[in-house]
Design a protein around this motif. Sequence first.
Motif, PDB file in Angstrom:
ATOM      1  N   PRO A 210       0.809  -1.234   0.000  1.00  0.00           N
ATOM      2  CA  PRO A 210       0.000   0.000   0.000  1.00  0.00           C
ATOM      3  C   PRO A 210       0.837   1.277   0.000  1.00  0.00           C
ATOM      4  O   PRO A 210       0.387   2.326  -0.474  1.00  0.00           O
ATOM      5  CB  PRO A 210      -0.819  -0.122   1.294  1.00  0.00           C
ATOM      6  CG  PRO A 210      -0.057  -1.069   2.161  1.00  0.00           C
ATOM      7  CD  PRO A 210       0.599  -2.026   1.224  1.00  0.00           C
ATOM      8  N   TYR A 211       2.079   1.190   0.493  1.00  0.00           N
ATOM      9  CA  TYR A 211       2.962   2.355   0.567  1.00  0.00           C
ATOM     10  C   TYR A 211       3.370   2.882  -0.816  1.00  0.00           C
ATOM     11  O   TYR A 211       3.885   3.996  -0.954  1.00  0.00           O
ATOM     12  CB  TYR A 211       4.221   2.018   1.388  1.00  0.00           C
ATOM     13  CG  TYR A 211       4.905   0.741   0.949  1.00  0.00           C
ATOM     14  CD1 TYR A 211       5.829   0.743  -0.087  1.00  0.00           C
ATOM     15  CD2 TYR A 211       4.600  -0.482   1.568  1.00  0.00           C
ATOM     16  CE1 TYR A 211       6.440  -0.431  -0.507  1.00  0.00           C
ATOM     17  CE2 TYR A 211       5.205  -1.661   1.161  1.00  0.00           C
ATOM     18  CZ  TYR A 211       6.121  -1.637   0.121  1.00  0.00           C
ATOM     19  OH  TYR A 211       6.711  -2.802  -0.288  1.00  0.00           O
ATOM     20  N   LEU A 212       3.128   2.081  -1.877  1.00  0.00           N
ATOM     21  CA  LEU A 212       3.496   2.524  -3.226  1.00  0.00           C
ATOM     22  C   LEU A 212       2.483   3.515  -3.808  1.00  0.00           C
ATOM     23  O   LEU A 212       2.732   4.119  -4.854  1.00  0.00           O
ATOM     24  CB  LEU A 212       3.636   1.310  -4.168  1.00  0.00           C
ATOM     25  CG  LEU A 212       4.811   0.367  -3.901  1.00  0.00           C
ATOM     26  CD1 LEU A 212       4.789  -0.791  -4.883  1.00  0.00           C
ATOM     27  CD2 LEU A 212       6.142   1.105  -3.990  1.00  0.00           C
ATOM     28  N   LYS A 213       1.337   3.685  -3.133  1.00  0.00           N
ATOM     29  CA  LYS A 213       0.270   4.569  -3.645  1.00  0.00           C
ATOM     30  C   LYS A 213       0.807   5.982  -3.919  1.00  0.00           C
ATOM     31  O   LYS A 213       0.458   6.615  -4.920  1.00  0.00           O
ATOM     32  CB  LYS A 213      -0.882   4.614  -2.625  1.00  0.00           C
ATOM     33  CG  LYS A 213      -2.089   5.437  -3.074  1.00  0.00           C
ATOM     34  CD  LYS A 213      -3.218   5.296  -2.057  1.00  0.00           C
ATOM     35  CE  LYS A 213      -4.477   6.029  -2.543  1.00  0.00           C
ATOM     36  NZ  LYS A 213      -4.456   7.448  -2.307  1.00  0.00           N
ATOM     37  N   ASN A 214       1.668   6.456  -3.038  1.00  0.00           N
ATOM     38  CA  ASN A 214       2.195   7.821  -3.176  1.00  0.00           C
ATOM     39  C   ASN A 214       3.162   7.986  -4.356  1.00  0.00           C
ATOM     40  O   ASN A 214       3.484   9.106  -4.742  1.00  0.00           O
ATOM     41  CB  ASN A 214       2.905   8.247  -1.887  1.00  0.00           C
ATOM     42  CG  ASN A 214       1.942   8.286  -0.716  1.00  0.00           C
ATOM     43  OD1 ASN A 214       0.755   8.527  -0.913  1.00  0.00           O
ATOM     44  ND2 ASN A 214       2.442   8.046   0.493  1.00  0.00           N
ATOM     45  N   LYS A 215       3.635   6.854  -4.888  1.00  0.00           N
ATOM     46  CA  LYS A 215       4.563   6.938  -6.030  1.00  0.00           C
ATOM     47  C   LYS A 215       3.830   6.872  -7.372  1.00  0.00           C
ATOM     48  O   LYS A 215       4.415   7.134  -8.408  1.00  0.00           O
ATOM     49  CB  LYS A 215       5.601   5.808  -5.951  1.00  0.00           C
ATOM     50  CG  LYS A 215       6.625   6.001  -4.844  1.00  0.00           C
ATOM     51  CD  LYS A 215       7.767   5.000  -5.007  1.00  0.00           C
ATOM     52  CE  LYS A 215       8.867   5.282  -3.986  1.00  0.00           C
ATOM     53  NZ  LYS A 215      10.023   4.386  -4.177  1.00  0.00           N
ATOM     54  N   LEU A 216       2.555   6.458  -7.326  1.00  0.00           N
ATOM     55  CA  LEU A 216       1.755   6.362  -8.550  1.00  0.00           C
ATOM     56  C   LEU A 216       0.935   7.650  -8.684  1.00  0.00           C
ATOM     57  O   LEU A 216      -0.209   7.746  -8.229  1.00  0.00           O
ATOM     58  CB  LEU A 216       0.835   5.133  -8.486  1.00  0.00           C
ATOM     59  CG  LEU A 216       1.549   3.775  -8.419  1.00  0.00           C
ATOM     60  CD1 LEU A 216       0.605   2.691  -7.943  1.00  0.00           C
ATOM     61  CD2 LEU A 216       2.141   3.416  -9.773  1.00  0.00           C
ATOM     62  N   ILE A 217       1.529   8.673  -9.276  1.00  0.00           N
ATOM     63  CA  ILE A 217       0.908  10.005  -9.315  1.00  0.00           C
ATOM     64  C   ILE A 217       0.237  10.228 -10.674  1.00  0.00           C
ATOM     65  O   ILE A 217       0.876  10.085 -11.731  1.00  0.00           O
ATOM     66  CB  ILE A 217       1.967  11.099  -9.048  1.00  0.00           C
ATOM     67  CG1 ILE A 217       2.614  10.832  -7.666  1.00  0.00           C
ATOM     68  CG2 ILE A 217       1.345  12.485  -9.111  1.00  0.00           C
ATOM     69  CD1 ILE A 217       3.881  11.602  -7.423  1.00  0.00           C
ATOM     70  N   GLN A 218      -1.074  10.551 -10.603  1.00  0.00           N
ATOM     71  CA  GLN A 218      -1.864  10.757 -11.823  1.00  0.00           C
ATOM     72  C   GLN A 218      -1.236  11.849 -12.694  1.00  0.00           C
ATOM     73  O   GLN A 218      -0.731  12.861 -12.199  1.00  0.00           O
ATOM     74  CB  GLN A 218      -3.295  11.138 -11.434  1.00  0.00           C
ATOM     75  CG  GLN A 218      -4.272  11.024 -12.595  1.00  0.00           C
ATOM     76  CD  GLN A 218      -5.712  11.284 -12.150  1.00  0.00           C
ATOM     77  OE1 GLN A 218      -5.952  11.621 -10.997  1.00  0.00           O
ATOM     78  NE2 GLN A 218      -6.654  11.120 -13.057  1.00  0.00           N
ATOM     79  N   HIS A 219      -1.236  11.586 -14.035  1.00  0.00           N
ATOM     80  CA  HIS A 219      -0.721  12.493 -15.076  1.00  0.00           C
ATOM     81  C   HIS A 219       0.814  12.553 -15.114  1.00  0.00           C
ATOM     82  O   HIS A 219       1.384  13.314 -15.893  1.00  0.00           O
ATOM     83  CB  HIS A 219      -1.272  13.936 -14.919  1.00  0.00           C
ATOM     84  CG  HIS A 219      -2.762  13.984 -14.840  1.00  0.00           C
ATOM     85  ND1 HIS A 219      -3.581  13.333 -15.745  1.00  0.00           N
ATOM     86  CD2 HIS A 219      -3.595  14.608 -13.944  1.00  0.00           C
ATOM     87  CE1 HIS A 219      -4.844  13.532 -15.420  1.00  0.00           C
ATOM     88  NE2 HIS A 219      -4.890  14.308 -14.322  1.00  0.00           N
ATOM     89  N   GLN A 220       1.496  11.740 -14.259  1.00  0.00           N
ATOM     90  CA  GLN A 220       2.962  11.729 -14.313  1.00  0.00           C
ATOM     91  C   GLN A 220       3.471  10.406 -14.895  1.00  0.00           C
ATOM     92  O   GLN A 220       2.807   9.369 -14.793  1.00  0.00           O
ATOM     93  CB  GLN A 220       3.552  11.933 -12.906  1.00  0.00           C
ATOM     94  CG  GLN A 220       3.461  13.370 -12.439  1.00  0.00           C
ATOM     95  CD  GLN A 220       4.360  13.636 -11.256  1.00  0.00           C
ATOM     96  OE1 GLN A 220       5.218  12.839 -10.910  1.00  0.00           O
ATOM     97  NE2 GLN A 220       4.179  14.790 -10.626  1.00  0.00           N
TER      98      GLN A 220
END
Length: 683
Positions: A100-110
Amino acid sequence: MDKTIFQSVRFLPGVGPKRMEPLHDLGIDTIYDLLTHFPFRYEDLQVRDVSTIMDQEKVTLAGIIVTEPVVHYYGFKKNRISCRMAIGEQVIQVSFFNQPYLKNKLIQHQECIIFGKWDAKRSTLMGMKIISTKEDMEETSNFEAVYRTNKSIRQSTLLKLIQTALPLYKENIPNPLPSSIQKKRQLLSHPEAVEGMHFPKDERHSKQSRQQLVYQELFCYQLKLQSLKKKRHHSQKGQSILYENAALKVFIQTLPFTLTEGQKKVVNEICYDLRAPYEMSRLLQGDVGSGKTVVATIAMVATALTGKQACLMVPTELLADQHYETICALTKETEIKVGKLTGTTTLKERRQLLEQLEKGELQLLVGTHALFQEDVIYHDLAFIVIDEQHRFGVKQRVQLAQKGMGVNVLQMTATPIPRTLAITTFGEMDTSILKEAPKGRQPIKTFWVKEQELEKVYDYIEKQVQSGRQAYVISPLIEESENLDVQNATEIYEMISKRFENRLSVGLLHGRLKSDEKESVMNAFQKNEVQVLVSTTVIEVGVDVPNATVMVILDADRFGLAQLHQLRGRVGRGEHASTCILIASPKTEQGKQRMQIMCESTDGFYLSQKDLELRGSGDVFGLRQSGIPEFKVADIVQDYDILEQAREDAITFVIEEEDSVTYKEIQEFIEQTSRETEEVLNG
């Protein structure tokens, strides 16, 4: 050589007392162990095009995250992150499980670069890790090492320790190969290869690094073997058996057959060793039915003619009985006394036999493991023969040799050993090979039939029996359980007995029968009172019934090629044409391949090489039993060419450089690094 590289791994920053035990479980005790804990594979991190990848392939894909990542929770500590990623005009699903900690690395539009497994049916990348930016990719190699780990040491931890150790200790990594050999074979230095295995720049760099490590590993091992061989040949500790040549020739003339040219050559090689002042250490490889027993008997008689003692150790009582009878028949015109000692020898017989043995009244002894028991004392044991040597552990062979002083040892095998294995495992021994079959032997025709054709096979057996011949039916291996194998053989015996009821006699043979019961069944089969013998693989070696011409092996795909060849060798031992029928419906391509190879060739050396290629050395012989070393990097099948080069260089180096400083430095390096080899060579 700077020995700081061989100091405990606890001196490395980041390794505390809690880490020592899990590292030890991975075989890592020293800094050098850590640096030579090499990856077993590499992940290719190069960004790929979606259209080029296969289902379930591990790949790196780059694209734009087009939806907000969502975390779904289900069950205890179980979750899944989902989002969609655009790669050009194609949009794929991306999922990560329990991260779940990977959520912050999956940034929309990037843009994001993700490594994972491709599921073609769902157009989904099952993510394993995120490589944040293209800059990250450019800073690292396209290849990422994957290591063998355990529950307490993760990939990231191991990688961090290696990254810490390498710059600190790279200069201390020894470079044991002589510069002349390094140049001749165009090899990297050892420190360069160690670094290249962990952090290869590209595929070519990875291959060059592996080549150096494979060569070095095989060269050091071969150097040790060749040094042992040279020392043995220059040693004066062996018992010289100075038999009378004329007396031995008289014995050979009493044999009921003429020796083949191959047998004559091997007898001369063995007898030359017997007369030499060093301990004989010879391996006799003979294909099925090539006449090894006769050769061994001649050498044992040569020993007995001098008043000294010889013994023959075999793996089973059935084989001990057969060899005992054969040797008694061959020596009946001499005054040599032959004895037999097995686990079922009665106390009275054993007491009498041991007394004769200790007094020197018994010259030749045939037996099983019983030969090296503590209370077995020889008067003057000078020569031992170990038949089917791979059935005995290294320590068992050593225990028997220690029953005398400077004992000469001949190890025999009817499982032809591929050259690859022979020069790895038996490189310090002298080798003799018997390929030629005695005259009058008929070639064996081999057929592979499916299970549904079994009735036709039984009809064929009946026709052969009606013409006076006999047949074996081999029960398949169930698993590593003699009880289950016996149960299986019993069921087949009952079924076949019913099938041939009142028309022919069926016998049953397996390892759980008492010695006298086995003897009774075999006697009945040898006299043709039993026409069909149902058996487990207990008859794999040694059993000799010339009238048996049919060998049926049920579920043949459960056996390796070497074992099938051994079983097939129980027929074709007389003047009649013989047939081997393999009953099998293999599910795998390898299984089908093994059946086809068996039908194409009766050359045991060719078959054993194929067996090695298909199954690997551990499965063919069993690593512990045979003494085949487990190398860190080298694969003796895949790296056969390098093995030949290393052996050739080691032989030359021992002859030319034994007194040099370089030689002593290499020996010091071998002492520091070889654990497995030490155990193998010294038992």
